[in-house]
Design a protein around this motif. Structure first.
Motif, short mmCIF file in Angstrom:
data_model
loop_
_atom_site.label_atom_id
_atom_site.label_comp_id
_atom_site.label_asym_id
_atom_site.label_seq_id
_atom_site.Cartn_x
_atom_site.Cartn_y
_atom_site.Cartn_z
N VAL A 57 0.81 -0.98 0.27
CA VAL A 57 0.34 0.49 0.10
C VAL A 57 0.68 1.30 -0.21
N LEU A 58 1.82 1.42 0.82
CA LEU A 58 3.15 2.39 0.36
C LEU A 58 3.38 2.09 -0.84
N ALA A 59 3.90 1.05 -1.68
CA ALA A 59 4.45 1.83 -3.17
C ALA A 59 3.03 2.39 -3.94
N LEU A 60 1.45 1.65 -3.14
CA LEU A 60 0.46 2.58 -4.19
C LEU A 60 0.21 3.99 -4.12
N LEU A 61 0.75 4.30 -2.76
CA LEU A 61 0.18 5.21 -2.28
C LEU A 61 1.28 6.26 -2.74
N PRO A 258 10.62 2.35 -0.59
CA PRO A 258 11.33 1.68 -0.42
C PRO A 258 12.20 2.69 0.85
N LEU A 259 12.32 4.19 0.27
CA LEU A 259 13.01 5.23 1.68
C LEU A 259 12.25 5.42 2.44
N ILE A 260 11.00 5.45 1.90
CA ILE A 260 10.44 5.37 3.57
C ILE A 260 9.71 4.10 4.29
N TYR A 261 10.09 3.33 3.98
CA TYR A 261 9.90 2.03 4.99
C TYR A 261 10.80 2.30 5.78
N LEU A 262 12.20 2.55 4.64
CA LEU A 262 13.90 2.54 5.30
C LEU A 262 13.47 2.97 7.00
N VAL A 263 12.68 4.45 6.73
CA VAL A 263 13.53 5.93 7.23
C VAL A 263 12.12 5.92 8.61
N SER A 270 11.12 10.17 13.88
CA SER A 270 10.09 9.92 14.34
C SER A 270 9.08 11.13 12.94
N TYR A 271 7.87 11.26 13.21
CA TYR A 271 7.08 12.25 11.85
C TYR A 271 7.75 13.27 11.11
N THR A 272 8.66 14.04 12.38
CA THR A 272 9.01 15.18 12.05
C THR A 272 10.36 15.11 10.97
N VAL A 273 11.25 14.17 11.35
CA VAL A 273 12.58 13.48 11.06
C VAL A 273 11.91 12.78 9.17
N SER A 274 10.45 11.64 9.46
CA SER A 274 10.49 10.69 8.41
C SER A 274 10.14 11.87 7.31
N ILE A 275 9.58 12.88 7.87
CA ILE A 275 8.63 13.79 6.60
C ILE A 275 9.72 14.08 6.03
#
Length: 448
Positions: A57-61, A258-263, A270-275
């Motif tokens: 679903v992450l990939a789809l988004l 994959p980068l979102i999944y990794l981080v 955190s939300y702040t660091v991830s975004i």
């Protein structure tokens, strides 16, 4: 200061062009507040942390923008021989309506489905806006200053998107459920920009609509097609350009999910660091680099432009690979900064590059081919990227596969190198042809 004025200064425009630019600037200071909330680096983090969605679903988004691009040819047909501004206004308004699905999505499987539908539908409508707006730019701004003029719009867009995500990140760390109010605020602010865009006048639009109408009628009478495959068949140089851009796009698009999944999931940022890592840093660097790349784009053919841009992409992928191997958020952030610098040039080339190949009456058709191919590679690349990263099991006759993890970023660098070499040889061929014809086609363009 003189250097900064040269880079960020306003190109000289006629009064009517200035008026249109100001109205577009209002649009690009407001609508991106809502569009920032659709970006994979933002909605993907929300989906991961709040909805706990599967990797697929992450990939789809994250691929929703590219899936939306598959509708580009439809929007070209819809807008052909019609006034472009009302169509863009309608598409932007419908995009805001799609965001209501995200606002209303409950935190369960049904809510996840609502979110996906809302994001994908909004991205399909946004693809129409992008396709049609490129025609507006082609008609309203001369080629010699078009990149710098539209580059200013990209700067506004990027700044707003960066500011939006930097404000939203800390709020989400404090109260994750507040994301719904963020989308409501984004919709209301965007409506101001949509109203501003509705007042834009397009220079020579009546003549251009006649071009489009005559082009359609001629092909109907002769029984010829100016469709997707016919354009690629008839224009070999454009087909090669799209092939190498396809490869370049794949090298970038396989990395986002994959980068979102990794981080967000593996490194538990955190939300702040991830975004910040997945979206804010690259968007901020894109803001800085767009005017720099735009000045260069205005004086060279897009193929030469791509030979320079491709090297920066490859460098960013290699540093991402190092960051993934050592699980370093800091190294990943550096890589994303370099990637953002490249995105500034990529934004300019993606929006305007087809104009260096397309005849005036086929601007929309060439852009729709370009956008459709972007959608195709994006839809395939996102799924391919996450599958290669995390692997799979129990899928029909396929053997179980554990994934290649961080080595995916090295694979991206190799694909990017292949694309860069393709642009080098294509530019060499075009330069030879242009030299022979003594710039008969575009005398204002510097090929050397």
């Amino acid at each position: 200061m003189a250097l900064l004025r040269r880079i960020f200064g306003t190109p000289k425009l006629a009064p009517a062009e200035k008026k249109s630019l100001k109205r577009e600037q209002v649009n690009d200071l407001t609508v991106p507040v809502a569009l920032a909330l659709l970006e994979g680096g933002f909605i993907g983090v929300i989906a991961d942390k709040i909805y706990d969605v599967p990797a697929g679903v992450l990939a789809l988004l994250t691929s929703a923008a590219f899936i939306g691009n598959l509708s580009s040819y439809l929007w070209t047909k819809v807008s052909s021989a019609r006034a472009k501004v009302p169509v863009v206004v309608g598409l932007q308004a419908l995009t805001m309506a799609c965001l209501i699905l995200i606002v209303a999505a409950p935190v369960n499987a049904f809510g996840t489905a609502m979110m996906v539908v809302g994001v994908v539908a909004a991205r399909c409508l946004t693809a129409g806006t992008v396709t049609i707006r490129s025609v507006v730019w082609s008609l309203n701004y001369p080629r010699s200053i078009r990149a710098r003029t539209t580059g200013r719009l990209h700067v506004f867009t990027s700044l707003v998107m960066v500011a939006t995500t930097l404000v939203c990140g800390p709020i989400l760390d404090t109260n994750p459920g507040s994301f719904r109010w963020m989308y409501v605020a984004g919709i209301l602010i965007a409506m101001i920009g949509i109203l501003s865009f509705s007042r834009i006048q397009i220079a020579g639009e009546l003549r251009h609509r006649v071009y489009e109408r005559q082009s359609t009628s001629k092909t109907s009478v002769k029984g010829e097609s100016v469709g997707f495959f016919q354009i690629l068949k008839n224009d070999k140089k454009f087909a090669r350009y799209e092939l190498y851009q396809f490869l370049s796009g794949v090298s970038n698009m396989i990395l986002e999910a994959p980068l979102i999944y990794l981080v967000s999931r593996q490194l538990q940022a955190s939300y702040t660091v991830s975004i910040a890592v997945t979206m804010a840093i690259p968007f901020l660097m894109r803001t800085v680099s767009v005017p720099i790349w735009a000045r260069y784009f205005d004086i060279v053919h897009v193929t030469k432009f791509r030979t320079r841009l491709g090297l920066v992409w490859v460098l960013s992928h290699l540093i991402l690979w190092v960051g993934a191997l050592f699980s370093s958020v800091i190294v990943l952030g550096v890589a994303q900064a370099i990637s953002g610098f490249a995105r500034g040039g990529g934004t300019i080339a993606w929006q305007l590059g087809h104009n260096d190949f397309a005849p005036p009456e086929k601007l929309s058709a060439y852009m729709s081919v370009h956008v459709t191919l972007t959608g195709l590679r994006g839809a395939l690349s996102a799924i391919l990227g996450i599958a290669l990263y995390v692997g799979w099991s129990n899928i029909g006759w396929l053997p179980d596969f554990q994934g290649i993890g961080g080595h995916l970023f090295l694979l991206a660098a190799l694909i990017g190198t292949w694309s860069w070499l393709g642009f080098v040889f294509l530019y060499r061929d075009i330069r030879t042809i242009e030299t022979r014809t003594r710039r008969e086609v575009r005398p204002d363009m510097k090929i050397e």
